[in-house]
Design a protein around this motif. Structure first.
Motif, mmCIF file in Angstrom:
data_model
loop_
_atom_site.group_PDB
_atom_site.id
_atom_site.type_symbol
_atom_site.label_atom_id
_atom_site.label_comp_id
_atom_site.label_asym_id
_atom_site.label_seq_id
_atom_site.Cartn_x
_atom_site.Cartn_y
_atom_site.Cartn_z
ATOM 1 N N LEU A 56 0.835 -1.196 0.000
ATOM 2 C CA LEU A 56 0.000 0.000 0.000
ATOM 3 C C LEU A 56 0.872 1.250 0.000
ATOM 4 C CD1 LEU A 56 -2.612 -1.089 2.676
ATOM 5 C CD2 LEU A 56 -2.875 -1.158 0.189
ATOM 6 N N THR A 57 0.509 2.221 -0.828
ATOM 7 C CA THR A 57 1.258 3.466 -0.893
ATOM 8 C C THR A 57 1.233 4.175 0.450
ATOM 9 O OG1 THR A 57 0.663 3.732 -3.215
ATOM 10 C CG2 THR A 57 1.433 5.693 -2.069
ATOM 11 N N CYS A 58 2.380 4.672 0.866
ATOM 12 C CA CYS A 58 2.488 5.425 2.114
ATOM 13 C C CYS A 58 3.201 6.731 1.823
ATOM 14 C CB CYS A 58 3.246 4.612 3.167
ATOM 15 S SG CYS A 58 3.352 5.452 4.753
ATOM 16 N N HIS A 59 2.520 7.863 2.094
ATOM 17 C CA HIS A 59 3.096 9.189 1.869
ATOM 18 C C HIS A 59 3.566 9.838 3.165
ATOM 19 C CE1 HIS A 59 1.800 9.203 -2.306
ATOM 20 N NE2 HIS A 59 0.620 8.791 -1.905
ATOM 21 N N ASP A 60 3.111 9.338 4.291
ATOM 22 C CA ASP A 60 3.424 9.921 5.599
ATOM 23 C C ASP A 60 4.726 9.335 6.124
ATOM 24 O OD1 ASP A 60 3.568 10.912 8.152
ATOM 25 O OD2 ASP A 60 1.641 10.089 8.808
ATOM 26 N N ARG A 61 5.777 10.113 6.036
ATOM 27 C CA ARG A 61 7.095 9.612 6.451
ATOM 28 C C ARG A 61 7.240 9.534 7.965
ATOM 29 N NH1 ARG A 61 11.604 10.331 1.992
ATOM 30 N NH2 ARG A 61 10.272 10.129 0.185
ATOM 31 N N GLN A 62 6.270 10.054 8.706
ATOM 32 C CA GLN A 62 6.302 9.953 10.165
ATOM 33 C C GLN A 62 5.421 8.813 10.685
ATOM 34 O OE1 GLN A 62 8.504 11.701 11.874
ATOM 35 N NE2 GLN A 62 9.096 12.579 9.918
ATOM 36 N N ALA A 63 4.700 8.147 9.795
ATOM 37 C CA ALA A 63 3.820 7.046 10.200
ATOM 38 C C ALA A 63 4.641 5.891 10.772
ATOM 39 C CB ALA A 63 3.003 6.558 9.004
ATOM 40 N N VAL A 64 4.123 5.271 11.811
ATOM 41 C CA VAL A 64 4.781 4.107 12.406
ATOM 42 C C VAL A 64 4.588 2.922 11.469
ATOM 43 C CG1 VAL A 64 4.795 2.541 14.377
ATOM 44 C CG2 VAL A 64 4.440 4.993 14.735
#
Length: 80
Positions: A56-64
């Motif tokens: 899944l695409t993840c754009h939030d570089r702060q996401a755990v």
């Protein structure tokens, strides 16, 4: 541990590495760890790359990041 898979120009910038395992809690921490391992050439690619976390695409570089996730690093591709 995370499994990191490199594609196209990201693989070349990671000195030909196709995959490796890395410990990191966020994409930001992961990218810093990868730059520390492979150098600033990879860092430039990572700034423009897309990241897939378990497909899944993840754009939030702060996401755990989930434990034992697979992270695919996809640089921009030419020609659509």
């Amino acid at each position: 541990m995370l499994t990191v898979r490199y594609f196209a120009g990201a693989r070349a910038a990671a000195n030909g590495t196709s995959s490796e395992t890395v410990a990191a809690e966020t994409l930001e921490a992961l990218t810093q760890s990868l730059v520390d391992r492979h150098g600033e050439r990879l860092g430039l690619v990572l700034k423009a790359a897309s990241f897939l976390v378990d497909g899944l695409t993840c754009h939030d570089r702060q996401a755990v990041l989930p434990p034992d996730a697979t992270i695919d690093i996809l640089p921009p591709f030419a020609g659509g």
